[in-house]
Design an enzyme around this catalytic site. Structure first.
Site, PDB file in Angstrom:
ATOM      1  N   ASP A  46      15.233  -9.423  31.320  1.00  0.00           N
ATOM      2  CA  ASP A  46      14.785  -8.473  32.192  1.00  0.00           C
ATOM      3  C   ASP A  46      15.267  -9.055  33.642  1.00  0.00           C
ATOM      4  O   ASP A  46      15.101  -8.316  34.524  1.00  0.00           O
ATOM      5  CB  ASP A  46      13.284  -8.077  31.836  1.00  0.00           C
ATOM      6  CG  ASP A  46      12.653  -9.364  32.052  1.00  0.00           C
ATOM      7  OD1 ASP A  46      12.852 -10.435  32.405  1.00  0.00           O
ATOM      8  OD2 ASP A  46      11.361  -9.068  31.933  1.00  0.00           O
ATOM      9  N   ASP A  85      15.092  -8.685  25.956  1.00  0.00           N
ATOM     10  CA  ASP A  85      13.836  -8.923  26.603  1.00  0.00           C
ATOM     11  C   ASP A  85      12.855  -7.567  26.600  1.00  0.00           C
ATOM     12  O   ASP A  85      13.368  -6.472  26.775  1.00  0.00           O
ATOM     13  CB  ASP A  85      13.974  -9.283  28.189  1.00  0.00           C
ATOM     14  CG  ASP A  85      13.679 -10.685  28.552  1.00  0.00           C
ATOM     15  OD1 ASP A  85      13.261 -11.534  27.478  1.00  0.00           O
ATOM     16  OD2 ASP A  85      14.140 -11.150  29.389  1.00  0.00           O
ATOM     17  N   LYS A 115      12.711 -10.826  23.030  1.00  0.00           N
ATOM     18  CA  LYS A 115      11.955 -11.797  23.558  1.00  0.00           C
ATOM     19  C   LYS A 115      10.652 -11.406  24.315  1.00  0.00           C
ATOM     20  O   LYS A 115      10.948 -10.290  24.879  1.00  0.00           O
ATOM     21  CB  LYS A 115      12.877 -12.710  24.535  1.00  0.00           C
ATOM     22  CG  LYS A 115      12.175 -13.833  25.278  1.00  0.00           C
ATOM     23  CD  LYS A 115      13.195 -14.757  25.867  1.00  0.00           C
ATOM     24  CE  LYS A 115      13.765 -14.352  27.397  1.00  0.00           C
ATOM     25  NZ  LYS A 115      12.558 -14.155  28.264  1.00  0.00           N
ATOM     26  N   GLU A 117       7.189 -12.618  26.840  1.00  0.00           N
ATOM     27  CA  GLU A 117       6.617 -13.880  27.645  1.00  0.00           C
ATOM     28  C   GLU A 117       5.081 -13.926  27.186  1.00  0.00           C
ATOM     29  O   GLU A 117       4.344 -12.928  27.042  1.00  0.00           O
ATOM     30  CB  GLU A 117       6.549 -13.572  29.251  1.00  0.00           C
ATOM     31  CG  GLU A 117       8.107 -13.256  29.789  1.00  0.00           C
ATOM     32  CD  GLU A 117       8.310 -12.942  31.214  1.00  0.00           C
ATOM     33  OE1 GLU A 117       7.243 -13.110  31.795  1.00  0.00           O
ATOM     34  OE2 GLU A 117       9.325 -12.713  31.385  1.00  0.00           O
ATOM     35  N   GLU A 184      10.591 -22.349  30.687  1.00  0.00           N
ATOM     36  CA  GLU A 184      11.004 -21.916  32.063  1.00  0.00           C
ATOM     37  C   GLU A 184      10.347 -22.706  33.031  1.00  0.00           C
ATOM     38  O   GLU A 184       8.924 -22.559  33.138  1.00  0.00           O
ATOM     39  CB  GLU A 184      10.945 -20.438  32.444  1.00  0.00           C
ATOM     40  CG  GLU A 184      11.591 -20.150  33.838  1.00  0.00           C
ATOM     41  CD  GLU A 184      12.023 -18.841  34.081  1.00  0.00           C
ATOM     42  OE1 GLU A 184      11.975 -17.837  33.166  1.00  0.00           O
ATOM     43  OE2 GLU A 184      12.663 -18.432  35.005  1.00  0.00           O
TER      44      GLU A 184
END
Ligand code: KIV
Length: 282
Positions: A46, A85, A115, A117, A184
């Site tokens: 994204d 994402d 994916k 978060e 990250e």
């Protein structure tokens, strides 16, 4: 590693201690070049909100954006595992929303995995999505969708408490069924500890060399995005400069009439042309 990449490639790589490579892409042509280069996985991040759409963050990216770009990448990637994402608010709202939207990325974008978060908080979502047969990559640390909560792009996991939470989150997302986890913007030593503690591969971005693999945004590693360059980026080529020089050469040659030449022209039979000229003078 040659051949079609899958979740099994990731599992094997961790077992054998072989490093995994992942790069972002958002279009067919770039995906095709990366695929031919032999990258294990292409992430339709994204981050397209930043590098493709120019938003400055990832908050405004929609499901439609991810499907549009994900499908283009999937058409270009023959061997790389395409991970797409889940955009902001496509999975945070409920397990049901997460499942429906992960399903859309698989059906409409032809993703190979999705994916999302977050750690413990999104484990119910990870559990249900994987139970539906959709591979999930988790993403911890400096997760860009939480940039407003972090108060900016700040390295995460520096305090004892934050480091313990990250370690615990990594274990929880593995337990919930994620087959890999992106780390990250966290200290390298912490990323190495997490890598040793989980049996799924860790893919680092600004998390040091101790991860099982690395990912970079391709515009960053090719020097094509100048708005902001984080410390962890290495420019493997200055494609941005090469592009600018080519654009300037084009402008120059069009302006001075040296492009196009006969080499770039189409011809018409001589007799057709003379007949046309004759008819025009009548
Ligand atoms: O969106 C993205 O490109 C990402 C990478 C930075 C891991 O999530």
């Amino acid at each position: 590693m040659a051949g079609k990449n899958s979740v099994l490639t990731f599992k094997e790589a961790k077992k054998k201690g072989e490093k995994l490579t992942m790069l972002t892409a958002y279009d067919y042509s770039t995906a095709k070049i990366m695929d031919e280069a032999g990258v294990n996985s292409i992430l339709v991040g994204d981050s397209l909100g930043n590098v493709i759409l120019g938003y400055g963050d990832t908050i405004s990216v929609t499901m439609e954006d991810m499907i549009h770009h994900g499908a283009a990448v999937a058409r270009g990637a023959k061997n790389a595992l395409v991970v797409v994402d889940m955009p902001f608010m496509s999975y945070q709202t409920s397990v049901y929303d997460a499942l429906v939207n992960a399903g859309r990325l698989m059906k409409e974008a032809r993703a190979g995995a999705v994916k999302l978060e977050g750690g413990a908080r999104v484990c119910p979502q990870i559990r249900e999505i994987t139970a539906a047969g959709i591979p999930v990559v988790a993403h911890l640390g400096l997760t860009p969708q939480s940039v407003n909560a972090f108060g900016g792009h700040k390295v995460q996991g520096k305090s004892l408490e934050a480091a313990k939470t990250l370690l615990e989150d990594a274990k929880r997302v593995e337990e919930a069924g994620a087959f890999a986890v992106v780390l990250e913007g966290i200290p390298a030593a912490l990323a190495s500890m997490i890598t040793a503690e989980v049996s799924i591969p860790t893919i680092g971005i600004g998390a040091g060399a101790g991860c099982d693999g690395q990912v970079l945004v391709y515009q960053d590693m090719l020097g094509m995005y100048s708005d902001f360059t984080p410390k962890f980026v290495k420019k493997f080529a200055n494609v941005g400069e090469v592009m600018k020089e080519a654009f300037q050469a084009y402008i120059r040659e069009v302006s001075d009439g040296t492009f196009p030449t006969a080499e770039q022209e189409y011809s018409i039979p001589e007799e057709v042309l003379s007949q046309l000229k004759e008819e025009m003078v009548k």
